[in-house]
Design a protein around this motif. Structure first.
Motif, PDB file in Angstrom:
ATOM      1  N   GLU A  62       5.796   8.033  -5.652  1.00 33.28           N
ATOM      2  CA  GLU A  62       5.093   7.333  -4.582  1.00 33.28           C
ATOM      3  C   GLU A  62       3.597   7.649  -4.674  1.00 33.28           C
ATOM      4  O   GLU A  62       3.210   8.810  -4.772  1.00 33.28           O
ATOM      5  N   ILE A  64      -0.060   6.888  -2.660  1.00 33.31           N
ATOM      6  CA  ILE A  64      -0.607   6.380  -1.404  1.00 33.31           C
ATOM      7  C   ILE A  64      -2.130   6.492  -1.424  1.00 33.31           C
ATOM      8  O   ILE A  64      -2.680   7.563  -1.677  1.00 33.31           O
ATOM      9  N   CYS A  66      -5.352   5.141   1.093  1.00 31.58           N
ATOM     10  CA  CYS A  66      -5.751   4.513   2.367  1.00 31.58           C
ATOM     11  C   CYS A  66      -4.542   3.996   3.141  1.00 31.58           C
ATOM     12  O   CYS A  66      -4.510   2.840   3.582  1.00 31.58           O
ATOM     13  N   ARG A  67      -3.511   4.827   3.278  1.00 32.03           N
ATOM     14  CA  ARG A  67      -2.290   4.521   4.028  1.00 32.03           C
ATOM     15  C   ARG A  67      -1.480   3.365   3.442  1.00 32.03           C
ATOM     16  O   ARG A  67      -0.625   2.798   4.107  1.00 32.03           O
ATOM     17  N   THR A  68      -1.769   2.998   2.198  1.00 33.37           N
ATOM     18  CA  THR A  68      -1.063   1.905   1.546  1.00 33.37           C
ATOM     19  C   THR A  68      -0.416   2.410   0.272  1.00 33.37           C
ATOM     20  O   THR A  68      -1.066   3.078  -0.537  1.00 33.37           O
ATOM     21  N   GLU A  69       0.856   2.074   0.091  1.00 33.16           N
ATOM     22  CA  GLU A  69       1.543   2.469  -1.133  1.00 33.16           C
ATOM     23  C   GLU A  69       1.071   1.570  -2.271  1.00 33.16           C
ATOM     24  O   GLU A  69       0.967   0.358  -2.119  1.00 33.16           O
ATOM     25  N   SER A  97       5.289  12.553  -4.824  1.00 31.02           N
ATOM     26  CA  SER A  97       4.320  11.666  -4.185  1.00 31.02           C
ATOM     27  C   SER A  97       2.908  12.159  -4.487  1.00 31.02           C
ATOM     28  O   SER A  97       2.669  13.351  -4.646  1.00 31.02           O
ATOM     29  N   PHE A  99      -1.050  11.544  -3.032  1.00 35.57           N
ATOM     30  CA  PHE A  99      -1.879  11.017  -1.955  1.00 35.57           C
ATOM     31  C   PHE A  99      -3.334  11.182  -2.377  1.00 35.57           C
ATOM     32  O   PHE A  99      -3.801  12.312  -2.553  1.00 35.57           O
TER      33      PHE A  99
END
Length: 103
Positions: A62, A64, A66-69, A97, A99
């Motif tokens: 995953e 991520i 800016c809060r977008t996958e 993940s 981020f």
């Protein structure tokens, strides 16, 4: 005290997967030194300790921003990321993940 509960507990423990204790979930904040999706490889330098670490990545990791996958293509060399990964006994850590924190 009866031995039955103890025997039952030992029996239940024997049914658990053997590898369940063989990995640990961890977090790391690091600077991206390199990413090679074709080789399934992410190389980071820990911002606190300076330790360099290689991690396995795959299309299931995953990402991520800016809060977008998004995809691994968004991760650039020099960027600062927070990575949640599995540390496996005897194996390469596996990124779960990523981020993106900044550049």
């Amino acid at each position: 005290m009866s031995r039955r509960p103890l025997v039952a507990l030992v029996g239940l423990l024997a049914l658990l997967p053997a590898g369940a204790a063989a990995h640990e979930e961890r977090l790391m904040v690091g600077r991206v030194e390199g990413i090679e999706p074709a080789r399934r490889l992410l190389v980071l330098t820990d911002v606190q300790s300076g330790e360099r670490r290689r991690m396995a990545v795959d299309p299931e990791t995953e990402v991520i921003v800016c809060r977008t996958e998004t995809s691994l293509a968004a991760v650039r060399r020099g960027g600062v990321v927070r990575v949640k990964y599995l540390e496996r006994a005897g194996g390469e850590p596996e990124a779960q993940s990523i981020f993106l924190l900044g550049r």
